[in-house]
Structures are given as structure tokens and as C-alpha cells.
Design a protein around this motif. Structure first.
Motif, PDB file in Angstrom:
ATOM      1  N   UNK A 126     -11.994 -16.872   9.004  1.00 57.28           N
ATOM      2  CA  UNK A 126     -12.404 -17.595   7.807  1.00 57.28           C
ATOM      3  C   UNK A 126     -13.908 -17.462   7.545  1.00 57.28           C
ATOM      4  N   UNK A 127     -14.653 -16.957   8.544  1.00 55.90           N
ATOM      5  CA  UNK A 127     -16.106 -16.892   8.441  1.00 55.90           C
ATOM      6  C   UNK A 127     -16.608 -15.493   8.092  1.00 55.90           C
ATOM      7  N   UNK A 128     -15.694 -14.539   7.995  1.00 67.66           N
ATOM      8  CA  UNK A 128     -16.089 -13.150   7.752  1.00 67.66           C
ATOM      9  C   UNK A 128     -16.856 -13.025   6.438  1.00 67.66           C
ATOM     10  N   UNK A 129     -18.008 -12.329   6.512  1.00 61.09           N
ATOM     11  CA  UNK A 129     -18.873 -12.043   5.354  1.00 61.09           C
ATOM     12  C   UNK A 129     -19.549 -13.274   4.766  1.00 61.09           C
ATOM     13  N   UNK A 130     -19.571 -14.361   5.526  1.00 58.18           N
ATOM     14  CA  UNK A 130     -20.239 -15.574   5.062  1.00 58.18           C
ATOM     15  C   UNK A 130     -21.481 -15.835   5.913  1.00 58.18           C
ATOM     16  N   UNK A 131     -22.611 -16.206   5.300  1.00 60.31           N
ATOM     17  CA  UNK A 131     -23.816 -16.508   6.088  1.00 60.31           C
ATOM     18  C   UNK A 131     -23.631 -17.800   6.875  1.00 60.31           C
ATOM     19  N   UNK A 132     -23.983 -17.759   8.143  1.00 59.83           N
ATOM     20  CA  UNK A 132     -23.865 -18.943   9.008  1.00 59.83           C
ATOM     21  C   UNK A 132     -25.121 -19.062   9.866  1.00 59.83           C
ATOM     22  N   UNK A 133     -25.306 -20.235  10.465  1.00 61.43           N
ATOM     23  CA  UNK A 133     -26.367 -20.459  11.452  1.00 61.43           C
ATOM     24  C   UNK A 133     -25.687 -20.749  12.782  1.00 61.43           C
ATOM     25  N   UNK A 134     -25.942 -19.902  13.794  1.00 67.05           N
ATOM     26  CA  UNK A 134     -25.389 -20.118  15.129  1.00 67.05           C
ATOM     27  C   UNK A 134     -26.335 -21.040  15.880  1.00 67.05           C
ATOM     28  N   UNK A 135     -25.824 -22.197  16.332  1.00 69.29           N
ATOM     29  CA  UNK A 135     -26.668 -23.229  16.925  1.00 69.29           C
ATOM     30  C   UNK A 135     -26.625 -23.226  18.453  1.00 69.29           C
ATOM     31  N   UNK A 136     -25.446 -22.948  19.039  1.00 70.22           N
ATOM     32  CA  UNK A 136     -25.315 -23.001  20.499  1.00 70.22           C
ATOM     33  C   UNK A 136     -23.957 -22.426  20.873  1.00 70.22           C
ATOM     34  N   UNK A 183     -33.785 -15.517  25.278  1.00 72.63           N
ATOM     35  CA  UNK A 183     -34.961 -15.337  24.438  1.00 72.63           C
ATOM     36  C   UNK A 183     -35.519 -16.707  24.063  1.00 72.63           C
ATOM     37  N   UNK A 184     -36.778 -17.022  24.369  1.00 71.03           N
ATOM     38  CA  UNK A 184     -37.342 -18.328  23.988  1.00 71.03           C
ATOM     39  C   UNK A 184     -37.230 -18.555  22.488  1.00 71.03           C
ATOM     40  N   UNK A 185     -36.630 -19.685  22.102  1.00 75.30           N
ATOM     41  CA  UNK A 185     -36.449 -20.013  20.680  1.00 75.30           C
ATOM     42  C   UNK A 185     -35.394 -19.167  20.003  1.00 75.30           C
ATOM     43  N   UNK A 186     -34.504 -18.557  20.803  1.00 73.99           N
ATOM     44  CA  UNK A 186     -33.465 -17.698  20.236  1.00 73.99           C
ATOM     45  C   UNK A 186     -32.469 -18.448  19.374  1.00 73.99           C
ATOM     46  N   UNK A 187     -32.163 -19.698  19.759  1.00 75.94           N
ATOM     47  CA  UNK A 187     -31.256 -20.538  18.985  1.00 75.94           C
ATOM     48  C   UNK A 187     -32.055 -21.600  18.246  1.00 75.94           C
ATOM     49  N   UNK A 188     -31.653 -21.938  17.026  1.00 75.72           N
ATOM     50  CA  UNK A 188     -30.550 -21.347  16.244  1.00 75.72           C
ATOM     51  C   UNK A 188     -30.993 -20.053  15.567  1.00 75.72           C
ATOM     52  N   UNK A 189     -30.012 -19.229  15.137  1.00 74.80           N
ATOM     53  CA  UNK A 189     -30.335 -18.012  14.408  1.00 74.80           C
ATOM     54  C   UNK A 189     -29.325 -17.800  13.289  1.00 74.80           C
ATOM     55  N   UNK A 190     -29.775 -17.125  12.225  1.00 73.31           N
ATOM     56  CA  UNK A 190     -28.909 -16.836  11.082  1.00 73.31           C
ATOM     57  C   UNK A 190     -28.207 -15.493  11.281  1.00 73.31           C
ATOM     58  N   UNK A 191     -26.959 -15.400  10.817  1.00 76.47           N
ATOM     59  CA  UNK A 191     -26.212 -14.160  10.953  1.00 76.47           C
ATOM     60  C   UNK A 191     -25.045 -14.162   9.972  1.00 76.47           C
ATOM     61  N   UNK A 192     -24.363 -13.044   9.914  1.00 77.90           N
ATOM     62  CA  UNK A 192     -23.121 -12.918   9.161  1.00 77.90           C
ATOM     63  C   UNK A 192     -22.106 -12.238  10.067  1.00 77.90           C
ATOM     64  N   UNK A 193     -20.888 -12.751  10.126  1.00 80.10           N
ATOM     65  CA  UNK A 193     -19.848 -12.145  10.951  1.00 80.10           C
ATOM     66  C   UNK A 193     -19.122 -11.083  10.145  1.00 80.10           C
ATOM     67  N   UNK A 194     -18.987  -9.912  10.731  1.00 78.08           N
ATOM     68  CA  UNK A 194     -18.255  -8.813  10.114  1.00 78.08           C
ATOM     69  C   UNK A 194     -17.005  -8.512  10.934  1.00 78.08           C
TER      70      UNK A 194
END
Length: 436
Positions: free
Chosen positions: A357-367, A411-422
Motif C-alpha cells: 500500500x506504500x509503493x511510490x508514496x513518500x514516507x518518513x522512516x522513524x525507527x 549513522x549518527x542522526x540517520x533516523x528519521x529519513x525520507x524515502x519512497x518504497x519501490x
């Protein structure tokens, strides 16, 4: 019916491996189904079963293999229930998961039965909120019920609604077979009946009431409906509109319909709703009192109390809850208690969603957290995300995703990060999901 954009290429979504596998695991959840003869055979041949269901849906040849009719008594009413094999339930669940996803955006917000993320409590709170916010415009109620809805649905009209939304001919043929299991009606039992019944009433009733006649306070839970207005005369007009809609769908309204002042209390959704307070329905209270009186098991008693609390917490029932359970009803927020899991694993807020349901949608990965045991297997990874400001989470068994998340954690400060699932296809029609 107003013309609208029809959906195509639905079969491809249904036959995605992840969708059919999720349906397999959902239908076969629980120890009883696992231990049954049908369940054991399906689990032993899981990959072959998934492949066979996918093939039969893909080529349009799927049809129900086996079913029988059982007569049950529900709320004092005799009903005929269609009992399907677990195999057929997996296939229908896979089909309707995708069909419901495409139908849901077309449903009005104040209908709630058999819709993911909604329910009777959600709808009851909508009704009470409207009564509080607009007391002058909600002084009277019109309550109605459709006579033997599932048993009386006209199958041709039902299929016209399906064609109103979908243009995938293979899907339409499969849904046509599901609709016509019985000589008349759409039958009680199969998941397809719930979703398609909602679609029919959405087309013939909900959108006519809301869009064509702009009636502001209309609510529907399955085949039960409620309209609020500022005067009885407005509701008599609305009543005629409802009858015209229902008759156009080949159905009828029961003769127990009523127009009455809301100060009498609206008996709806298991509650009696009034402008200034909400109480539990008398039958709900009586059923709980009878059950709790006879139960001997401590565990079963706790289950019953928890279930009753789930109803009572949405109403003004603190004193009633204490009388029937000998326990004070407290708000969880007042207890200042947080959960400390014995396994040390993180727990994330938000609803579980399917990764597809998340494919091609912008999300923020928190943890994320690994080593989670689920019905789908060991060592699953759960990922906490934010989408459009809403917290959600999904499970994955992708080694690639686990590896990437582990690297980002270092990576220090790696989370959260923005991504899109393909999504990418590999092997024999399998799908994998990656961050991009």
C-alpha cells in the motif's frame, strides 16, 4: 448513477504474491484452523496453494469449489449462512482486499460497516458530535432498516454497481460468480457480500442522499440508516427520498421505521444516543450481566470485562461499569503507566499497513525493530513510518531492507529519513520492495 472513472488492471494487484500470501496467513490464523484437516493440508502445500489461487484468479477461472448452508439464529433472527472452504476463503480474501481498497475512497465518511479503520464506535462518535455541534439542526431523527438486505439484493443490480466502478472483465466475471452463488440475494458469510453490499448502497443510497439532495446528517451502518434534521417536515421529505432510493435498488424498507425527537434517545449501534449523554443499549447490558454471572474461569472473566469496557468507555457508563464488574472505570491516561515489554523489543504506535500500500508514496522512516515473531514466520522486521502526518508501521522479511536499516542506524542522526518504497519483480512473478 453518475458516471465516474472506472478502475482497470485490478487482477494484477490481486495476484501479487504478497497479497495472496497475506490472505493465506490471515485466513489460517489461530490454532483451531492450523490444527484442522483443511488447515494442515493447506499449510503443508502453502506455495502450491498460493500459486494455484494466483493462476486461477489471473486467468479468470476462479470459482467457489465447495460450500454448504447452515441456519443460525442471530439477535433472535434466523439466517442462512454460507460456509466456505478455507481455500475459497483465502482466494476471496485476496480478491476483496484489493476490491475494497479501490471502493473505500468512493464511500461517504459516515458509513462504517465492514470498512477497514472504521466501526460502530467511530460512527457513534460522529453522530454524537454532530448533535452537540448543531443542536438546532439535529432535533429530530429518522431511523430505518432495509428488509432482509443480503437475501433480497437483486443480483443484476448488484453487478451493474460493480461495472460502475470496475472495467477489468476478468474481475467482473469472478465477482459475478461470487454474487450468484445462490439463486437470489448475495448470501451471508462470504467476505465478498459485505464489501459488495456496501458498494450497492453507496451507489443507490449514500451518494444520492449526500450529493444530489445535500442532506447533511446521514449515517449508515450496513443496512441500518439514520438521518437527523431540525424538523419533522424535513425528515418526512428525507424519508420519501430514502424510499425512492431503496426501491430503485429493488429493495424495501421495514415497516418499523420511525421519526422522533432525539431527546427520546436514538437506539443505534449498540448505544442509546442523546444530545447530552450516551448510554449502552439495554440488550448489551443484559447480555453482559448474564454472561459474567455464570462464568467461572478467571481468564474468561477478564476477557468479558475487557470486551464490555471496550463498549462502555465510549459512553457515560462509569457507574454502570462499577455495578456490573465491581471495578472503577479509569482513563488509561490517568494511570501514568507505560508498557515495558519483557523481551525488550520496541513497540511502535500506528496501524499496521501492507507494504504494497506504500509503493511510490513518500514516507518518513522513524525507527525499526528486528527479531519479531509473527504468524508469517520468525525474525520479521517491523518498521515505524509517518505518512501524511499519520503514524503507521509495516512488517518486512526483506534482507535488503534489514541490512539498509541496520547501516542507517549506525549513522549518527540517520533516523528519521525520507524515502519512497519501490517494487521490483523477480523470479517467478515474485515482488520485492526496496527503499529509493
Amino acid at each position: 448513477m453518475k458516471a465516474m472513472r472506472r478502475e482497470g488492471n485490478i487482477i494484477q494487484e490481486i495476484t501479487e504474491y504478497s497479497n495472496v500470501e497475506e490472505s493465506f496467513c490471515y485466513v489460517l490464523r489461530g490454532p483451531k484452523r492450523h490444527a484442522s484437516q483443511q488447515g494442515r493440508l493447506l499449510i503443508e502445500n502453502k506455495e502450491n496453494v498460493i500459486a494455484d489461487i494466483s493462476r486461477r484468479i489471473s486467468d479468470g477461472s476462479f470459482r467457489i469449489k465447495d460450500y454448504h448452508i447452515e441456519e443460525i439464529v442471530e439477535a433472535g433472527k434466523k439466517r442462512k449462512l454460507i460456509i466456505l472452504s478455507l481455500y475459497d476463503r483465502i482466494a476471496i480474501n485476496a480478491i476483496m482486499t484489493v476490491v475494497d481498497k479501490h471502493v473505500k475512497p468512493r464511500l461517504i465518511r459516515t458509513t462504517s460497516a465492514s470498512i477497514k479503520g472504521r466501526g460502530m464506535h467511530d460512527l457513534m462518535l460522529y453522530i454524537h458530535r454532530d448533535m452537540v455541534d448543531d443542536p438546532d439542526g439535529t432535533q429530530y431523527a429518522y431511523k430505518f432498516d432495509i428488509h432482509h438486505f443480503y437475501e433480497c439484493v437483486d443480483q443484476d443490480i448488484m453487478m451493474s454497481c460493480v461495472r460502475h466502478v470496475f472495467k477489468d472483465e476478468k474481475l467482473i466475471e469472478i465477482l459475478d460468480r461470487l454474487v450468484r452463488i445462490l439463486p437470489k440475494g448475495i448470501g451471508i458469510g462470504p467476505r465478498s457480500s459485505q464489501g459488495l453490499g456496501n458498494l450497492l448502497l453507496s451507489v443507490y443510497l449514500d451518494h444520492v442522499i449526500k450529493d444530489e439532495h445535500a442532506i447533511p446528517y446521514f449515517y449508515r451502518y450496513c443496512d441500518d440508516g439514520l438521518i437527523l434534521a431540525g424538523s419533522k417536515s424535513e425528515l418526512w421529505v428525507a424519508r420519501d427520498i430514502v424510499h425512492d432510493c431503496i426501491e430503485a435498488a429493488g429493495l424495501t424498507i421495514k415497516n418499523n421505521e420511525r421519526i422522533f425527537p432525539v431527546t427520546e434517545g436514538i437506539d443505534f449501534l449498540g448505544y442509546v444516543i442523546r444530545p447530552d449523554y450516551v448510554r449502552l443499549r439495554k440488550r448489551v447490558k443484559q447480555n453482559f450481566a448474564r454472561k459474567i454471572k455464570d462464568v467461572k474461569s478467571k481468564g474468561r472473566r477478564q476477557e468479558l470485562i475487557a470486551s464490555f469496557y471496550g463498549m462502555a468507555k465510549h459512553a457515560d457508563c462509569e457507574n454502570l461499569f462499577y455495578i456490573l464488574t465491581n471495578k472503577n472505570m479509569k482513563s488509561f491516561k490517568d494511570l501514568s503507566v507505560t508498557y515495558k515489554p519483557a523481551d525488550g523489543k520496541k513497540r511502535f504506535a500506528g496501524a499496521v499497513v501492507s507494504i504494497r500500500e506504500l509503493v511510490n508514496l513518500p514516507i518518513i522512516v522513524k525507527d525499526f525493530e528486528t527479531g519479531i515473531k509473527t504468524e508469517q514466520g520468525e525474525d520479521r522486521c517491523i518498521v515505524s513510518i509517518e505518512q501524511d502526518g499519520v503514524l503507521k508501521k509495516f512488517f518486512t522479511n526483506s534482507e535488503e531492507m534489514k541490512n539498509i536499516l541496520a547501516q542507517i542506524q549506525d549513522i549518527p542522526g540517520g533516523f528519521p529519513f525520507e524515502t519512497t518504497i519501490k517494487s521490483e519483480t523477480f523470479g517467478k512473478g515474485r515482488t520485492k520492495y526496496i527503499f529509493s
